[in-house]
Enzyme design. Structure first.
Site, PDB file in Angstrom:
ATOM      1  N   LYS A 193       2.507  10.013  -2.785  1.00 14.07           N
ATOM      2  CA  LYS A 193       2.494   8.554  -2.671  1.00 14.07           C
ATOM      3  C   LYS A 193       1.770   7.996  -3.887  1.00 14.07           C
ATOM      4  CE  LYS A 193       0.916   4.721   0.175  1.00 14.07           C
ATOM      5  NZ  LYS A 193       0.294   4.322   1.441  1.00 14.07           N
ATOM      6  N   LYS A 249       7.177   8.601  -2.229  1.00 12.07           N
ATOM      7  CA  LYS A 249       7.151   7.144  -2.118  1.00 12.07           C
ATOM      8  C   LYS A 249       6.538   6.531  -3.354  1.00 12.07           C
ATOM      9  CE  LYS A 249       4.773   3.689   0.528  1.00 12.07           C
ATOM     10  NZ  LYS A 249       3.662   3.421   1.382  1.00 12.07           N
TER      11      LYS A 249
HETATM   12  C1  PBG Z   1      -0.452   1.957   3.933  1.00 10.04           C
HETATM   13  C2  PBG Z   1       0.962   1.917   3.509  1.00 10.04           C
HETATM   14  C3  PBG Z   1       1.531   1.202   2.447  1.00 10.04           C
HETATM   15  C4  PBG Z   1       2.886   1.362   2.547  1.00 10.04           C
HETATM   16  C5  PBG Z   1       3.124   2.213   3.624  1.00 10.04           C
HETATM   17  N1  PBG Z   1       1.910   2.566   4.188  1.00 10.04           N
HETATM   18  C6  PBG Z   1       0.940   0.283   1.457  1.00 10.04           C
HETATM   19  C7  PBG Z   1      -0.128   0.678   0.559  1.00 10.04           C
HETATM   20  O1  PBG Z   1      -0.385   1.851   0.295  1.00 10.04           O
HETATM   21  O2  PBG Z   1      -0.778  -0.246   0.100  1.00 10.04           O
HETATM   22  C8  PBG Z   1       3.893   0.714   1.642  1.00 10.04           C
HETATM   23  C9  PBG Z   1       5.227   0.513   2.227  1.00 10.04           C
HETATM   24  C10 PBG Z   1       6.076  -0.480   1.520  1.00 10.04           C
HETATM   25  O3  PBG Z   1       5.727  -1.050   0.469  1.00 10.04           O
HETATM   26  O4  PBG Z   1       7.169  -0.706   2.039  1.00 10.04           O
HETATM   27  N2  PBG Z   1      -1.240   2.942   3.460  1.00 10.04           N
END
Ligand code: PBG
Length: 325
Positions: A193, A249
């Protein structure tokens, strides 16, 4: 010229016959933002077509989505009850737990309910772990994440999806789940991520932007997008710690990462087509610069072609409802 690739492009039937990639409805995962107020159905301005829902509209929505063929959902709890440790996240009566329980009661095993595990929507500082001396502290966050995972499993979640990016959280969650007898519940880790600008609309939807205290961004725990090899290391670590599905992601700017992770692991790979990717397509379509159907089809196909088995996408419902695939 004996080899002419155009021969197989001559008709739509031939092109369909020879396509390397197909997208089945069962490979789509629809995310939902769930709130405590049972009747709430509040549109999210940054994500046109998506709302924050209470249990009642959620059940109606998921029922029609199931008829379309969407058999998996990923839930995010959203709350105003925030504190430094994100305790609402592990509350048996929290919005995510109540939604999980209601969905499983109504749809049973026809629906795979995945629940995001993270502290950011529940903490008053908006970080994904606990703050200690102004920094996001890794090891002290693990018990809170594990407790949240256990409470979601108790509510009935089929799949626990940790998105916090603390080191060692998959092992901590696996151990906690097993210790409570939930040996059969899967973990889908957000393995690679990245600290991405494409999460902007989500942070409005989940009210989870970093604020008030601690670092101004998530770069000390989410990955640096200059690094591809490190994604493989993250995926192998999560696999070794017990993750059943590995996620990358965002998706579109990370196709090389999806392909590398696909090569490196023997578990299913998921890709999250994030809020900013969804919103970008919506804006292009709204400005009349391209058809939404064409953009979505190309986007989904690219991510599948790179090697993802499952796609987490805000476009799941529209794609099936309007027969875009
Ligand atoms: C929370 C989380 C995030 C997303 C999924 N879980 C945001 C972040 O890390 O700030 C992003 C999902 C999206 O942008 O659709 N940890």
């Amino acid at each position: 010229m004996s080899d002419r690739p155009r021969r197989l492009r001559r008709t739509a039937a031939l092109r369909d016959l020879c396509a390397e990639v197909r997208i089945a409805p069962a490979s789509l995962i629809q995310p939902h933002f769930v709130v405590a107020d049972d009747r709430a159905d509040r549109p999210i301005v940054a994500l046109p077509g998506i709302s924050r829902m209470g249990i009642e509209p959620l059940l109606r929505r998921v029922e029609t989505d199931l008829e379309l063929g969407i058999r998996s959902v990923l839930l995010f709890g959203v709350t105003d009850h925030k504190d430094p440790e994100g305790r609402t996240g592990e509350d048996a009566n929290g919005p995510a737990q109540r939604a999980v329980a209601a969905l499983k009661r109504r749809f049973g095993d026809d629906l795979t309910v995945m629940a995001d595990v993270c502290l950011c929507t529940y903490t008053d500082h908006g970080h994904c772990g606990l703050l200690h001396e102004g920094q996001v502290a890794n090891d002290p966050s693990l018990p809170r994440l594990a407790a949240q995972a256990v409470s979601l499993a108790e509510a009935g979640a089929d799949v626990i999806a940790p998105s916090d990016m603390m080191d060692g959280r998959v092992a901590a969650i696996r151990k906690a789940l097993d210790g409570r007898g939930f040996v059969d519940r899967a973990i889908m880790s957000y393995a690679a991520k990245y600290a991405s600008a494409f999460y902007g609309p989500f942070r409005e939807a989940a009210d989870s932007a970093p604020k008030n205290a601690g670092p101004k961004d998530r770069k000390s725990y989410q990955m640096d997008y200059r690094n591809g090899r490190e994604a493989v290391r993250e995926a192998l670590l999560d696999q070794a710690e017990g993750a059943d599905i590995l996620m990358v992601k965002p998706a579109l700017a990370y196709l090389d990462v999806i392909a590398a992770v696909r090569q490196a692991v023997d578990r299913p790979v998921a890709a999250y087509l994030v809020s900013g990717e969804y919103a970008a397509i919506k804006l292009l379509a709204r400005e009349g610069l391209a058809a939404e159907a064409d953009l979505v089809r190309e986007h989904f196909t690219a991510v599948r072609r790179a090697g993802a088995d499952a796609l987490i996408t805000y476009h799941a419902r529209a794609a099936l409802e309007q027969r875009w695939l």
